[in-house]
Design a protein around this motif. Structure first.
Motif, PDB file in Angstrom:
ATOM      1  N   PRO A 259       0.822  -1.214   0.000  1.00 21.60           N
ATOM      2  CA  PRO A 259       0.000   0.000   0.000  1.00 21.60           C
ATOM      3  C   PRO A 259       0.853   1.260   0.000  1.00 21.60           C
ATOM      4  O   PRO A 259       1.907   1.326   0.640  1.00 21.60           O
ATOM      5  N   GLY A 260       0.382   2.256  -0.757  1.00 23.24           N
ATOM      6  CA  GLY A 260       1.108   3.511  -0.870  1.00 23.24           C
ATOM      7  C   GLY A 260       2.099   3.554  -2.010  1.00 23.24           C
ATOM      8  O   GLY A 260       2.780   4.563  -2.208  1.00 23.24           O
ATOM      9  N   GLN A 261       2.185   2.468  -2.790  1.00 23.57           N
ATOM     10  CA  GLN A 261       3.060   2.438  -3.958  1.00 23.57           C
ATOM     11  C   GLN A 261       2.199   2.442  -5.218  1.00 23.57           C
ATOM     12  O   GLN A 261       1.064   1.966  -5.208  1.00 23.57           O
ATOM     13  N   ALA A 262       2.758   2.983  -6.310  1.00 21.55           N
ATOM     14  CA  ALA A 262       2.025   3.060  -7.574  1.00 21.55           C
ATOM     15  C   ALA A 262       2.955   2.736  -8.728  1.00 21.55           C
ATOM     16  O   ALA A 262       4.181   2.878  -8.630  1.00 21.55           O
ATOM     17  N   VAL A 275      -1.547   0.550  -5.102  1.00 17.58           N
ATOM     18  CA  VAL A 275      -1.838  -0.517  -4.148  1.00 17.58           C
ATOM     19  C   VAL A 275      -2.425   0.098  -2.879  1.00 17.58           C
ATOM     20  O   VAL A 275      -1.952   1.140  -2.399  1.00 17.58           O
ATOM     21  N   LEU A 276      -3.459  -0.558  -2.333  1.00 18.14           N
ATOM     22  CA  LEU A 276      -4.220  -0.020  -1.208  1.00 18.14           C
ATOM     23  C   LEU A 276      -4.208  -0.989  -0.027  1.00 18.14           C
ATOM     24  O   LEU A 276      -4.069  -2.201  -0.197  1.00 18.14           O
ATOM     25  N   ALA A 277      -4.429  -0.429   1.161  1.00 17.07           N
ATOM     26  CA  ALA A 277      -4.608  -1.258   2.349  1.00 17.07           C
ATOM     27  C   ALA A 277      -6.038  -1.758   2.457  1.00 17.07           C
ATOM     28  O   ALA A 277      -6.279  -2.884   2.901  1.00 17.07           O
ATOM     29  N   VAL A 278      -6.993  -0.931   2.062  1.00 16.89           N
ATOM     30  CA  VAL A 278      -8.418  -1.291   2.118  1.00 16.89           C
ATOM     31  C   VAL A 278      -9.098  -0.784   0.856  1.00 16.89           C
ATOM     32  O   VAL A 278      -8.631   0.160   0.213  1.00 16.89           O
ATOM     33  N   LEU A 292     -11.584  -1.734  -9.360  1.00 15.55           N
ATOM     34  CA  LEU A 292     -11.014  -2.279  -8.125  1.00 15.55           C
ATOM     35  C   LEU A 292     -10.504  -3.677  -8.435  1.00 15.55           C
ATOM     36  O   LEU A 292     -11.228  -4.507  -9.000  1.00 15.55           O
ATOM     37  N   VAL A 293      -9.249  -3.946  -8.076  1.00 17.89           N
ATOM     38  CA  VAL A 293      -8.635  -5.231  -8.399  1.00 17.89           C
ATOM     39  C   VAL A 293      -7.859  -5.732  -7.191  1.00 17.89           C
ATOM     40  O   VAL A 293      -7.824  -5.091  -6.139  1.00 17.89           O
ATOM     41  N   ALA A 302      -6.214  -2.900  -4.952  1.00 17.34           N
ATOM     42  CA  ALA A 302      -5.544  -1.909  -5.793  1.00 17.34           C
ATOM     43  C   ALA A 302      -6.568  -1.202  -6.658  1.00 17.34           C
ATOM     44  O   ALA A 302      -7.629  -1.750  -6.984  1.00 17.34           O
ATOM     45  N   LEU A 303      -6.244   0.035  -7.015  1.00 17.87           N
ATOM     46  CA  LEU A 303      -6.994   0.802  -8.000  1.00 17.87           C
ATOM     47  C   LEU A 303      -6.295   0.678  -9.338  1.00 17.87           C
ATOM     48  O   LEU A 303      -5.066   0.809  -9.424  1.00 17.87           O
TER      49      LEU A 303
END
Length: 505
Positions: A259-262, A275-278, A292-293, A302-303
């Motif tokens: 999470p927090g990386q793109a 990438v997401l935590a939730v 949403l994946v 992830a978005l």
């Protein structure tokens, strides 16, 4: 006597070209690449076996005999999503690829949305129902070619799935590809469905027997069978994995896994992934034209935002302007350096999927190209492409909230080959960029995933090397923000609404 480091083979079935890469797992680095135009399904075995033979022979002993030292220990297959073909009980394809950009199933998508609920479908699958989604294509097949899939014991094979079947004899897919079909529920990170959804399939007259098995993240597909691929130099019994959807595979290979990386993955199409935590609230994501994946590991949400107008827009520009010497033109563009962003091109050769979806969006000049040189015109196009990616990333940052990315990995052949485009991308980016210079990151990523899932590499997880990209010049922030404002205003002003028929990832 020195030992040869272990290698793995990666296959990337792309929209335009199919690539095969042999990867040294010790560094990692690509030892050899072969590519060809993506073949028709009926020709896939012969073309791919030929590419495998070319790659292995390029690292073989003199005389063309493949050395046992360069026989890969594992094979991974990645591909474009939303693309496949019905196959018969004998595994033979029934026709050509039904591709993501075919636009045949727009009416069926609208009917499915009305019958099942557009918002409900998105909440269940993370995918906006549109002409490119296989769920709509399956409904189209039921009406127009009923014997191909719904009758005659047909099965759907995605692009990577078909290649995997040719290698192993088993038809199966992974969750990143199943998740792009509209027939697979999103599930929770770390707890993904192990099959397509029977109710969603039933809505288009299918059952789970009509679609591939879905592999658990990390599960191998099978092993290479005797046949054209062993004749090309692979060893029978070599493990094979379905690595997944091309853009997420490249994202993983670039080290974007938490999470927090793109990542910004650029090829014929372009995809921005955070990438997401939730999971965020699904409604705003759908309204923005994004998906949403789940990451390739299945561990994180992830978005995913996509534009079909990336390399395809450059190809369109070069063709429409009759450019013969592309290298010379791009060198002239690079020589312009940090020229003013006063003229821009909206690069929508296939509509716009996100943000502010508009399937009818077309190329448009913002400013004036009269009297400008060929290099200045191409600069305006590349600037438009860079600003389109910036707009996608800004929307993802808004939707991600606390998980907004603080850095972005840029990857894909156009980024490693086109210095002017990369410089513009760094100039307009709100976050520092790092470049994955490997020209075929998806094929390389497929090989690395195959190695990891086959237990190679001593448990270490390899990442393709990258390096920082110099950012915007001093004092350029206001220039960039003004250009972005003009770009977005022109794009929104040109929106005409209508059915979503555009783009990918």
């Amino acid at each position: 006597m020195p030992t040869t480091p272990p290698t793995a083979l990666g296959i990337d079935v792309g929209t335009t070209n199919t690539k095969v890469a042999l990867v040294d797992l010790a560094e990692p680095r690509v030892l050899a690449v072969a590519s060809a135009r993506t073949p028709a399904p009926a020709d896939a075995a012969d073309v791919l076996a030929g590419l495998v033979a070319r790659v292995l022979r390029s690292t073989s002993h003199p005389g063309g005999h493949v050395s046992s030292g360069v026989v890969p220990c594992a094979v991974g297959v990645a591909s474009m999503a939303e693309t496949g073909v019905p196959v018969g009980p004998d595994g033979r394809p029934r026709g050509d690829w039904l591709r993501w950009d075919g636009q045949r199933a727009g009416a069926e998508a609208d009917l499915l949305a009305a019958r099942l609920g557009r918002a409900d479908l998105f909440a269940a699958t993370g995918v906006r129902v549109s002409a490119k989604v296989p769920l709509a294509t399956w409904e189209w097949l039921r009406t127009h070619r009923p014997d191909d899939l719904h009758g005659g014991a047909g099965r759907w094979a995605g692009a990577a799935d078909l290649v995997g079947m040719l290698l192993t004899g088993r038809l199966a897919t992974d969750h990143t590809l199943a998740g792009r079909t509209g027939g697979y529920r999103l599930g929770r990170p770390g707890d993904l469905p192990t099959a397509f959804d029977a109710d969603l399939l039933g809505a288009v007259g299918l059952t789970p027997a009509h679609v591939p098995d879905v592999l658990v993240p990390g599960e191998p597909l099978g092993v290479v069978l005797d046949g054209p691929f062993t004749a090309a130099g692979l060893r029978a019994g070599t493990p094979v994995v379905v690595a997944g959807h091309d853009h997420p595979v490249g994202t993983w290979a670039a080290g974007v896994r938490r999470p927090g990386q793109a990542a910004d993955s650029v090829g014929t199409a372009e995809a921005v992934c955070t990438v997401l935590a939730v999971d965020p609230v699904p409604g705003p994501v759908a309204a923005a034209g994004m998906s949403l994946v789940r990451t390739v590991s299945g561990a994180h949400a992830a978005l995913l935002a996509g534009s079909s107008s990336a390399g395809a827009a450059v190809a369109w520009w070069l063709e429409s302007h009759g450019t013969a010497d592309v290298d010379a033109l791009m060198a002239d563009v690079a020589a312009l350096g940090d020229a003013p962003l006063d003229t821009l091109v909206l690069p929508y050769v296939r509509g716009r999927q996100t943000p502010a979806p508009d399937p009818d969006a077309t190329p448009q000049v913002v400013g004036d190209l009269d009297g400008r040189s060929a290099a200045e015109g191409a600069f305006a196009l590349l600037a438009g492409l860079a600003l389109q990616a910036r707009w996608m990333l800004d929307e993802q940052r808004r939707l991600a909230g606390a998980d907004a990315a603080t850095s972005v990995a840029v990857l894909g052949g156009p980024m490693s080959a086109n210095a002017a485009w990369l410089r513009l991308k760094a100039r307009v980016s709100p976050s520092p960029l790092r470049l994955v210079a490997e020209a075929e990151p998806v094929a390389a990523g497929a090989a690395l995933l195959a190695a990891e899932r086959s237990g190679l590499g001593g448990g270490s997880v390899a990442v393709l090397p990258s390096s920082p990209v110099p950012g915007r010049p001093d004092g350029a922030a206001s220039d960039v923000e003004h250009a972005l404002s003009r770009f977005v205003a022109a794009a929104r002003g040109g929106g005409r609404g209508g059915r979503d028929r555009s783009g990918t990832p």
